[in-house]
Design a protein around this motif. Structure first.
Motif: not given
Length: 396
Positions: A345-355
């Protein structure tokens, strides 16, 4: 066109490095086929002709899973297949090179009819077709292919199967055994230890490729153990490019946290080896293939799940430290799998520029606001990532 060089792998023998390094190659005699991507979402890997050729000759859409992952609807398969076949034929027709290079390791997995159709098409443009295949020792192949399986979601208890004969007998039948050449893929056997240079020398390229790519870097045993454990956790996935890229970032994080090489007991690999199949390939190579000796630690290993389930407290500490370093709130009683999922989930968070920030997401409020998600029994944040965000739903 006088000749076609058809490079068919096999898998896990540096095919990606060969393909990416030869992309755009021309030297006045040889040309690496400039095929378009099978679908636009695969443009970055269009240098690998596998997806396009696989789609063009996939009888009955048996291998359509990748199309689905890229968001192609089943009703569009026939249209995409026709486009891929037209693109291959247009490339063959337009090429002015004396020798055209095609590289698609998935051809080793074709059924006989698909292979015959491919051969018939290629012979319309060149009577001389040279098939090139690197062959790997059983232990190295099974180990590497099994790791690749696990990296992309495998949770079973069996190693990746190995059958040299099944990989190549249909290719020999179509193109002729005399037209299929094999070379052993061992670092010490390759020219300068480099598969790209070795392949160029093998087929007679006139110059070195302008660029190089060393691809598919291995994960360590500890990293693979973590990914294998995470694969058993309920996940959400689809053809989302964001999720694919977040997963790749997760693999890179594990590579950084757990450096080293991947190993599995030789005893497990030996179960997958048919001595007659081994002899079939050795006769074509003109040399012996290697199997490593057992070690004492092999003897108590009952299967892949047993071997990869031997996670350690140090793994939990390392993952917890990574999450803490990212500023995440880490539950005290979280299991290794729960921590690994939080890292995803952290990787999703960072890759989506926190969107797509799971830290600010309220599952209870999301289900309260959108009863259709509750009724469908969907994981709330997964629904938000795949659908809700694009639909303008409130995830706060």
């Amino acid at each position: 066109m006088k000749r076609i060089v058809l490079h068919v792998g096999m898998h896990k023998t540096g095919s990606t490095a060969i393909q990416a390094s030869l992309a755009g190659y021309r030297d006045g005699v040889f040309e690496y086929a400039p095929l378009p991507p099978a679908v636009e979402a695969d443009r970055q890997r269009a240098y690998n002709h596998s997806f396009l050729i696989n789609t063009a000759f996939d009888r009955g859409h048996k291998r359509a899973g990748k199309l689905l992952k890229f968001g192609v609807a089943a009703s569009d398969f026939d249209r995409v297949q026709a486009q891929c076949r037209d693109a291959l034929e247009a490339c063959l027709r337009a090429s002015e090179a004396e020798v055209l290079i095609l590289s698609a390791e998935t051809i080793t997995g074709f059924d006989p009819d698909s292979t015959r159709e491919l051969g018939a098409l290629l012979r319309q443009y060149a009577s001389d077709i040279q098939v090139c295949a690197y062959v790997r020792d059983p232990f190295g192949y099974v180990k590497s292919a099994t790791q690749e399986w696990i990296k992309w979601g495998y949770t079973g208890d069996h190693l990746h199967p190995l059958s040299y004969r099944n990989n190549f007998v249909h290719i020999e039948d179509v193109f002729g055994a005399d037209c299929v050449s094999y070379r052993l893929y061992r670092r010490e056997k390759l020219l300068n230890g480099d598969v790209v240079a070795d392949f160029g020398s093998w087929i007679g390229l006139k110059k070195e490729p302008a660029h190089r790519l060393e691809a598919n870097v291995t994960l360590s045993t500890d990293a693979v153990m973590c990914i294998y454990a995470l694969n058993s956790h309920p996940m959400f996935s689809s053809g989302s490019g964001l999720l694919r890229n977040a997963w790749r970032e997760l693999l890179d994080v594990h590579r950084r946290l757990f450096p080293g090489r991947f190993e599995i007991p030789a005893r497990l690999v030996a179960r997958e080896v048919d001595v007659w199949d081994l002899a079939w390939m050795e006769a074509r190579l003109g040399q012996s293939l290697q199997l490593p000796p057992y070690s004492e630690k092999d003897m108590d290993c009952t299967g892949l799940r047993d071997w990869l389930g031997r996670t350690t407290p140090e793994m939990l500490t390392t993952i917890r430290g990574e999450l803490t370093g990212r500023g995440a709130n880490v539950p005290e009683d979280a299991s290794l799998v729960e921590l690994l999922f939080q890292l995803y989930l952290e990787c999703i968070r960072s890759f989506s520029d926190l969107q797509l920030d799971y830290r600010k997401f309220s599952a209870d409020r999301y289900l309260e606001r959108y009863p259709d998600v509750r009724q469908a029994g969907l994981y709330p944040f997964g629904h938000y990532v795949l659908h809700g965000h694009d639909e303008g739903r409130d995830g706060s």
